[in-house]
Scaffold this active site. Structure first.
Site, short mmCIF file in Angstrom:
data_model
loop_
_atom_site.label_atom_id
_atom_site.label_comp_id
_atom_site.label_asym_id
_atom_site.label_seq_id
_atom_site.Cartn_x
_atom_site.Cartn_y
_atom_site.Cartn_z
N HIS A 17 -4.45 1.49 4.42
CA HIS A 17 -5.08 0.17 4.56
C HIS A 17 -6.60 0.31 4.72
O HIS A 17 -7.37 -0.44 4.11
CB HIS A 17 -4.57 -0.55 5.82
CG HIS A 17 -3.12 -0.92 5.80
ND1 HIS A 17 -2.26 -0.59 6.84
CD2 HIS A 17 -2.38 -1.60 4.89
CE1 HIS A 17 -1.05 -1.08 6.57
NE2 HIS A 17 -1.10 -1.68 5.39
N LYS A 41 10.01 -9.97 6.89
CA LYS A 41 10.75 -8.71 6.78
C LYS A 41 11.47 -8.36 8.08
O LYS A 41 12.38 -9.02 8.51
CB LYS A 41 9.80 -7.60 6.35
CG LYS A 41 9.24 -7.81 4.96
CD LYS A 41 8.49 -6.62 4.44
CE LYS A 41 7.11 -6.57 5.00
NZ LYS A 41 6.29 -5.53 4.37
N ARG A 91 -0.05 1.35 -4.79
CA ARG A 91 0.25 2.77 -4.54
C ARG A 91 0.93 3.41 -5.74
O ARG A 91 0.64 4.54 -6.11
CB ARG A 91 1.19 2.90 -3.33
CG ARG A 91 0.49 2.64 -2.03
CD ARG A 91 1.48 2.50 -0.90
NE ARG A 91 2.31 1.33 -1.12
CZ ARG A 91 3.01 0.73 -0.17
NH1 ARG A 91 3.02 1.22 1.05
NH2 ARG A 91 3.73 -0.33 -0.43
N SER A 128 3.39 1.42 6.36
CA SER A 128 3.56 1.21 7.80
C SER A 128 5.00 1.48 8.22
O SER A 128 5.26 2.04 9.28
CB SER A 128 3.18 -0.21 8.19
OG SER A 128 1.81 -0.43 7.95
#
Ligand code: PNS
Length: 167
Positions: A17, A41, A91, A128
């Site tokens: 991040h 989530k 990513r 994360s």
């Protein structure tokens, strides 16, 4: 003044991040790190205030960053804050489908454009949720998150705060 949003859950902030926020800050006058209040989530590990504190510590070397919370539609928040761009890190190909869908939806809803930055290769595996998993079982996350985040993770999980070394 061009303002960009870097949205996310940041539960917790990782070096991936920070890389995206730093690079966004080079291209825009102002960057708002927009922390979602109501993630759909999983249950959050850190409170909003804890996430904000960790983000503020991790970005204290940058002078054009602010950290704010939002709930509801990101494009509404963007409109209220005069932001003209959303910036996301990509990513891998696996990020692409969902990110493209969100970017197109946000563009349809409000006309706001999303810019993608390719994640630096050394962080392409980082998320994360994986950091939370590793930290929960006492793994070394020192190369993945800032030292203060690693310390908070160790405290939260009651694990030893490893300083790295890989042994
Ligand atoms: O770090 P995350 O969890 O991948 O971040 C996802 C986030 C917060 C960027 C995304 O879920 C989002 O923008 N949510 C806001 C709700 C919204 O605007 N939904 C419509 C987008 S198409």
């Amino acid at each position: 003044m061009a303002t960009a949003l870097c949205p996310g859950s940041f539960d917790p902030v990782t070096y991936g991040h920070i890389d995206i926020i730093e690079r966004t800050a080079r291209h825009f006058d102002d960057v708002i790190v927009a922390v979602i209040r109501n993630p759909q989530k999983t249950k959050s590990l850190f409170t909003l205030e804890e996430r904000q504190t960790m983000l503020a510590e991790a970005t204290s070397h940058l002078d054009n960053i602010s950290i704010e919370f939002f709930k509801g539609l990101l494009v509404e928040f963007a409109h209220e804050h005069g932001a003209e761009a959303i910036v996301k890190g990509l990513r891998a190909v696996s990020d692409f489908d969902y990110e493209l869908q969100m970017a197109q939806m946000n563009q349809k809803l409000s006309g706001i454009d999303t810019f993608f930055i390719s994640t630096s290769p050394q962080y392409s595996f980082l998320s994360s949720s994986l950091v939370r998993d590793v930290a929960q079982f006492g793994g070394d996350v020192s190369g993945m998150v800032p030292p203060r985040v690693a310390a908070r993770l160790a405290k939260r999980f009651g694990t030893h705060h490893s300083t790295g070394g890989g042994t």
